[in-house]
Design a protein around this motif. Structure first.
Motif, PDB file in Angstrom:
ATOM      1  N   PHE A  42       0.917  -1.091  -0.001  1.00 11.70           N
ATOM      2  CA  PHE A  42       0.131  -0.068   0.098  1.00 11.70           C
ATOM      3  C   PHE A  42       0.778   1.246  -0.035  1.00 11.70           C
ATOM      4  N   ASP A  43       2.001   1.196   0.906  1.00 11.48           N
ATOM      5  CA  ASP A  43       2.864   2.435   1.032  1.00 11.48           C
ATOM      6  C   ASP A  43       3.596   2.611  -0.332  1.00 11.48           C
ATOM      7  N   ALA A  44       3.926   1.609  -0.965  1.00 13.99           N
ATOM      8  CA  ALA A  44       4.839   1.743  -2.112  1.00 13.99           C
ATOM      9  C   ALA A  44       4.107   2.002  -3.318  1.00 13.99           C
ATOM     10  N   VAL A  45       2.772   2.050  -3.487  1.00 13.78           N
ATOM     11  CA  VAL A  45       2.124   2.238  -4.956  1.00 13.78           C
ATOM     12  C   VAL A  45       1.554   3.798  -4.615  1.00 13.78           C
ATOM     13  N   PRO A  46       1.248   4.238  -5.869  1.00 10.21           N
ATOM     14  CA  PRO A  46       0.530   5.481  -5.896  1.00 10.21           C
ATOM     15  C   PRO A  46      -0.562   5.469  -5.110  1.00 10.21           C
ATOM     16  N   LEU A  47      -1.072   6.661  -4.429  1.00  7.44           N
ATOM     17  CA  LEU A  47      -2.446   6.828  -3.553  1.00  7.44           C
ATOM     18  C   LEU A  47      -3.594   6.349  -4.262  1.00  7.44           C
ATOM     19  N   ASP A  48      -3.654   6.534  -5.467  1.00  8.13           N
ATOM     20  CA  ASP A  48      -5.004   6.244  -6.096  1.00  8.13           C
ATOM     21  C   ASP A  48      -5.020   4.726  -6.324  1.00  8.13           C
ATOM     22  N   ILE A  49      -4.243   4.126  -6.559  1.00  9.55           N
ATOM     23  CA  ILE A  49      -3.961   2.683  -6.691  1.00  9.55           C
ATOM     24  C   ILE A  49      -4.177   2.158  -5.237  1.00  9.55           C
ATOM     25  N   ARG A  50      -3.386   2.556  -4.203  1.00  8.15           N
ATOM     26  CA  ARG A  50      -3.787   1.973  -2.756  1.00  8.15           C
ATOM     27  C   ARG A  50      -5.207   2.307  -2.440  1.00  8.15           C
ATOM     28  N   LEU A  51      -5.904   3.317  -2.871  1.00  2.00           N
ATOM     29  CA  LEU A  51      -7.423   3.457  -2.335  1.00  2.00           C
ATOM     30  C   LEU A  51      -8.290   2.657  -3.103  1.00  2.00           C
ATOM     31  N   SER A  52      -8.252   2.472  -4.362  1.00  2.00           N
ATOM     32  CA  SER A  52      -8.859   1.650  -5.140  1.00  2.00           C
ATOM     33  C   SER A  52      -8.790   0.219  -4.733  1.00  2.00           C
ATOM     34  N   PHE A  53      -7.669  -0.243  -4.628  1.00  3.44           N
ATOM     35  CA  PHE A  53      -7.271  -1.575  -3.905  1.00  3.44           C
ATOM     36  C   PHE A  53      -7.765  -1.881  -2.589  1.00  3.44           C
ATOM     37  N   HIS A  54      -7.551  -0.955  -1.777  1.00  2.94           N
ATOM     38  CA  HIS A  54      -7.794  -0.999  -0.390  1.00  2.94           C
ATOM     39  C   HIS A  54      -9.389  -1.131  -0.401  1.00  2.94           C
ATOM     40  N   ALA A  55     -10.185  -0.306  -0.882  1.00  2.00           N
ATOM     41  CA  ALA A  55     -11.530  -0.311  -1.105  1.00  2.00           C
ATOM     42  C   ALA A  55     -12.032  -1.715  -1.478  1.00  2.00           C
ATOM     43  N   GLU A  56     -11.675  -2.305  -2.655  1.00  2.00           N
ATOM     44  CA  GLU A  56     -11.808  -3.490  -3.043  1.00  2.00           C
ATOM     45  C   GLU A  56     -11.549  -4.778  -2.234  1.00  2.00           C
ATOM     46  N   LEU A  57     -10.433  -4.628  -1.406  1.00  2.00           N
ATOM     47  CA  LEU A  57     -10.000  -5.525  -0.610  1.00  2.00           C
ATOM     48  C   LEU A  57     -10.851  -5.576   0.555  1.00  2.00           C
ATOM     49  N   MET A  58     -11.320  -4.506   0.990  1.00  2.00           N
ATOM     50  CA  MET A  58     -12.084  -4.518   2.315  1.00  2.00           C
ATOM     51  C   MET A  58     -13.589  -5.249   2.045  1.00  2.00           C
ATOM     52  N   LYS A  59     -14.030  -5.133   0.878  1.00  2.00           N
ATOM     53  CA  LYS A  59     -15.219  -5.997   0.458  1.00  2.00           C
ATOM     54  C   LYS A  59     -15.046  -7.476   0.632  1.00  2.00           C
ATOM     55  N   GLY A 114     -14.246   3.026   5.670  1.00  2.00           N
ATOM     56  CA  GLY A 114     -15.337   3.713   4.926  1.00  2.00           C
ATOM     57  C   GLY A 114     -14.994   4.996   4.265  1.00  2.00           C
ATOM     58  N   ARG A 115     -14.001   5.471   4.904  1.00  2.00           N
ATOM     59  CA  ARG A 115     -13.519   6.756   4.449  1.00  2.00           C
ATOM     60  C   ARG A 115     -12.905   6.642   3.251  1.00  2.00           C
ATOM     61  N   ILE A 116     -11.839   5.435   3.284  1.00  5.81           N
ATOM     62  CA  ILE A 116     -11.140   5.288   2.095  1.00  5.81           C
ATOM     63  C   ILE A 116     -11.725   4.869   1.036  1.00  5.81           C
ATOM     64  N   LYS A 117     -13.121   4.355   1.155  1.00  8.18           N
ATOM     65  CA  LYS A 117     -13.937   4.030   0.257  1.00  8.18           C
ATOM     66  C   LYS A 117     -14.647   5.217  -0.624  1.00  8.18           C
ATOM     67  N   GLU A 118     -14.969   6.143   0.446  1.00  7.08           N
ATOM     68  CA  GLU A 118     -15.055   7.404  -0.165  1.00  7.08           C
ATOM     69  C   GLU A 118     -14.106   8.129  -1.088  1.00  7.08           C
ATOM     70  N   TRP A 119     -13.018   7.858  -0.368  1.00  7.94           N
ATOM     71  CA  TRP A 119     -11.803   8.727  -1.128  1.00  7.94           C
ATOM     72  C   TRP A 119     -11.387   8.008  -2.619  1.00  7.94           C
ATOM     73  N   ALA A 120     -11.586   6.857  -2.747  1.00  4.69           N
ATOM     74  CA  ALA A 120     -11.265   5.939  -4.046  1.00  4.69           C
ATOM     75  C   ALA A 120     -12.561   6.468  -5.075  1.00  4.69           C
ATOM     76  N   SER A 121     -13.431   6.983  -4.677  1.00  3.94           N
ATOM     77  CA  SER A 121     -14.402   7.465  -5.695  1.00  3.94           C
ATOM     78  C   SER A 121     -14.444   9.013  -5.819  1.00  3.94           C
ATOM     79  N   THR A 122     -13.757   9.704  -5.106  1.00  6.07           N
ATOM     80  CA  THR A 122     -13.657  11.172  -5.151  1.00  6.07           C
ATOM     81  C   THR A 122     -11.968  11.439  -4.980  1.00  6.07           C
ATOM     82  N   SER A 123     -11.760  12.214  -3.827  1.00  4.79           N
ATOM     83  CA  SER A 123     -10.136  12.202  -3.568  1.00  4.79           C
ATOM     84  C   SER A 123     -10.023  12.324  -2.133  1.00  4.79           C
ATOM     85  N   ALA A 124      -8.754  12.178  -1.797  1.00  4.76           N
ATOM     86  CA  ALA A 124      -8.512  12.037  -0.509  1.00  4.76           C
ATOM     87  C   ALA A 124      -8.115  13.550   0.217  1.00  4.76           C
ATOM     88  N   PRO A 125      -8.436  13.717   1.355  1.00 12.10           N
ATOM     89  CA  PRO A 125      -8.196  15.197   1.815  1.00 12.10           C
ATOM     90  C   PRO A 125      -6.979  15.282   2.393  1.00 12.10           C
TER      91      PRO A 125
END
Length: 168
Positions: A42-59, A114-125
């Motif tokens: 997670f820490d090694a990839v770009p933020l948008d990839i981390r957020l998308s993958f993290h959100a899918e993994l949590m499902k 839950g916040r990460i899921k939102e960020w994956a579809s919008t942007s991180a604060p």
């Protein structure tokens, strides 16, 4: 051949001991794998990839990890209820540590997920790094709790046959 009146209880104890060991081992292994492999990735990839993958993994993790935590808690606490002495103490401690991993997950990681899921579809604060660091802290706490629970059950199992005797 004599029949031991304690045999059914001993068989039940061994069954729950095996279930506790299996489920807690799976829980500790899953959390350990995540801490050792997923988080650094997670820490090694770009933020948008981390957020998308993290959100899918949590499902996917939602069902499997809750099942592993529930099985760990119930089997360890049942084992504690069926035994006495040091065995009860070790099994009860393992169950409480599994419960701690569940509570840390539900109260710490899940809200951030839950916040990460939102960020994956919008942007991180702007403060996303602090929030992700907090998620990792919670992840480390639940991982340590699960690994210690597993270690306690391994120790308990290595004490056999004494651990399976109801009077111990």
């Amino acid at each position: 051949m004599t029949t031991d009146a304690r045999e059914p209880t001993s068989m039940r104890v061994r069954l729950f001991q095996g279930l506790a060991l299996l489920s807690t081992g799976l829980l500790a292994g899953a959390f350990g794998y995540g801490a050792a492999n997923l988080v650094p990735t997670f820490d090694a990839v770009p933020l948008d990839i981390r957020l998308s993958f993290h959100a899918e993994l949590m499902k996917m993790n939602g069902i499997t990890m809750q099942a592993a935590m529930g099985a760990s808690i119930l089997s360890s606490l049942t084992l504690a209820a069926l035994t006495h002495g040091r065995t009860r103490l070790l099994a009860g401690a393992a169950g409480l540590l599994a419960l701690a991993s569940f509570l840390v997950t539900r109260l710490g990681n899940v809200p951030i997920n839950g916040r990460i899921k939102e960020w994956a579809s919008t942007s991180a604060p702007a403060d996303h790094a602090e929030i992700l660091d907090r998620w990792e802290m919670f992840n480390n706490i639940r991982t340590v709790a699960a690994v210690i629970a597993f270690a306690l059950l391994i120790f308990l199992t290595l004490r056999l046959p004494a651990a399976s005797e109801p009077g111990r």
